[in-house]
Scaffold this active site. Structure first.
Site, PDB file in Angstrom:
ATOM      1  CB  ALA A 150      38.470  58.008  86.035  1.00  0.00           C
ATOM      2  NE  ARG A 205      43.009  50.244  70.323  1.00  0.00           N
ATOM      3  CZ  ARG A 205      43.084  50.223  69.129  1.00  0.00           C
ATOM      4  NH1 ARG A 205      43.708  48.756  69.407  1.00  0.00           N
ATOM      5  NH2 ARG A 205      42.341  51.392  68.757  1.00  0.00           N
TER       6      ARG A 205
END
Lengths: 226, 226, 226, 226
Positions: A170, A180
């Protein structure tokens, strides 16, 4: 761009358990603290390690130029990609659709995009088709003449689709998402190429489903990886 | 394939110093042991960490398909690559020369290569030229019509040259060399593609020049990264 | 706590060169941009990789409890530590000085410290001396009776001094500094233990000397690792 | 030394699936190859990445000197440890039992151990008890006088028990096992301290249960991490 969640071993409870190992006995954050509060505290004050005891495995189908950006993420990521040395590649290519903005404006490092004219879209349609099909024809032709796959593939474009397994935790996933995707409320700006953002957004959705409290804390704290 | 050593902070003495921090007082490997013997012992028994206090920075000019293999090496490697989003790419492409074997034989995972017939070499010459020039012509044509670089580049082949900085330490470099070169005496087999092996061999030479004792120990102990 | 810079291959120019590989041809950040502006842009927008082509090697002499916190930093760090299995440890211990605050107040995760009373300082002086000397006496006694070093050392306290080589790059160093120092203007809070902060501050000074523009950009952009 | 498997997302099938992404279409190792054969081939030829799409989380209860050795493993490992800054530590200590060899013989780097005399065992019993209880008494005494936990803990010995979460993948686990266990048939020698080997052996058992084919291939190929 297609992202399939292959498997996940990742829950908010994993974060809570790992954090409790560190802080058990801690009065104000101890066993009485609610998971949501504890996770928000960890995110806000950037205690990143409790988020690492989790694992997501994705199958990604995307063009090579996207895979190349993705695989620059090293820490906490593992990859296995289809190999053009070992298998004959299929002729599946990425072509920008009509909604894909084609024209960049503004200054480097912070480009904005505009749709482009119908003529520009027409050029892209035509030139992509022409270029891709020409390259693939030569690839197949060389294979037919006995040229090794690892040689013939050199003429294939970075717009050809590849497939890869990507496994992360995570924390490394949040780092990837913070770079991104672009989103309102992000503490740091990012300017991802549209195609990798489409990969990232599908991962973000899987992340939010598996770990809703962690995702909320990420979104509420400026989308910075802890 | 061109590899330039930009800078190095890497000597055999660095390894010795780091190892001595651990073992100072160690009778049989202590201050009396000669560097060559200490380094050989570390390599043979796979004490890898003393080799990490070193740094090599290379500038690599190679086709994208080589860069892609290179950048799969994550641990102990850092990269910065020329970006097709930010700059217009030059039309420089890799073409297999007459000495490049074109035909693979044998079984998967352990291919052997044969030169190929003159006809096959002719096909490669012709098809590479045709495919590369067609793709580049479309790339330039789209740029001329105002299409964004990050879009137009999608048609470019993986055989186009790119450039990147790659920084590693002696341990991560040996790991790379062990997988991307083949050599007599290697304890584990490897089957690198010829083009990345050419990159690796140039790095191997720089490594041997900077750290001759470490290189000797690597070569004499089966070319396994410690 | 003593930190010695063993060697560095780290300059602002290294960052500029690595960034230029990516962006050469980039109009607004190209060869005309001044290094200070380029470095500040990379830091602000969190382009971290250009900072990785640098290397610092430190010799750290600090108590075990500090080394333990330090070595939790994994990405971009390499370590070699004095071994209690291989060498007999010297009886040098860390004792909080009169200026070391002894009493923590406030809530967990964000403790404040107060000096403590003279009586408390007296207790610490007395109990540290008593406890350390008792432990070391037993350690030496067991060694004298032929007990293996790796066994006898188990009774030694985490306050005993150890020594280690630590190698990092500018990016991993900034990450360490952001977590192990507290400073006005830091975008994220941190609550380092005083003793590891003393290690970090000496590294920060070496960093600032070697890479003044990078350090300035770090300090001016909220002390967040890019 | 107690190791509890908290959770695992790790099967032989995970390895097979990840490898097939790379090699699909590969004739001799393709969909017809049995999992055992494919996994053995990957292990033997050191294709490590397919083993990374797996995850094990352990809770380890062990003395600090064991945790210190464990946490030197950086690549592919994540940790969260009980904190002596945040919680009051319990007085649980490791004492070598009667079967623990006390005397090291032979040369450095390849020590052998002998049991030791009854007198030596007696000394260890007595001195460990005396040293541990003295240290803990001072720790508690300082806490009672209001000294901060992060200060008082400095007198505690490295033999005190700590607890930590450790998460790894099958590849990083094999690397750990290859260095922290000794076994007949190992291609490279290792000389782990007995106490960390006890941690490693419990992890090895969990690994073998979850991934029997991978474990077999590891054991049959010299116990080298791929």
């Amino acid at each position: 761009m297609k992202v399939t969640l292959v498997k996940a071993s990742a829950t908010d409870e994993d974060v809570v358990q790992a954090a409790r190992v560190s802080t058990q006995g801690l009065e104000s954050l101890g066993s009485d603290t609610k998971p949501a509060g504890l996770i928000n505290y960890l995110m806000r004050d950037r205690h990143g390690s409790p988020f690492e005891h989790t694992s997501f495995t994705f199958l990604v189908e995307a063009p090579i130029f996207v895979a190349r950006e993705h695989m620059r993420h090293r820490a906490g990521w593992s990859y296995n990609e289809e190999s053009g040395r070992y298998k004959e590649l299929e002729g599946v290519f990425y072509k920008p659709g009509p909604e894909r903005p084609l024209v960049q404006v503004g200054k480097a490092g912070a480009y904005q995009f505009e749709s482009g004219t119908p003529a520009q879209h027409h050029v892209v349609d035509r030139d992509f088709y022409s270029s891709y099909s020409w390259a693939f024809q030569h690839y197949r032709g060389m294979l037919d003449r006995g040229i090794a796959r690892e040689v013939a593939r050199m003429v294939l474009p970075v717009g050809i689709y590849t497939a890869y397994y990507a496994t992360c935790n995570a924390r490394s996933l949040m780092h990837f998402l913070s770079l991104r995707t672009k989103a309102d409320g992000a503490k740091f700006p990012s300017f991802p190429q549209e195609e990798i953002e489409k990969v990232a957004l599908q991962m973000e959705e899987a992340f939010g489903n598996a770990m809703p409290l962690t995702y909320l804390a990420y979104a509420n704290n400026g989308r910075v990886a802890p």
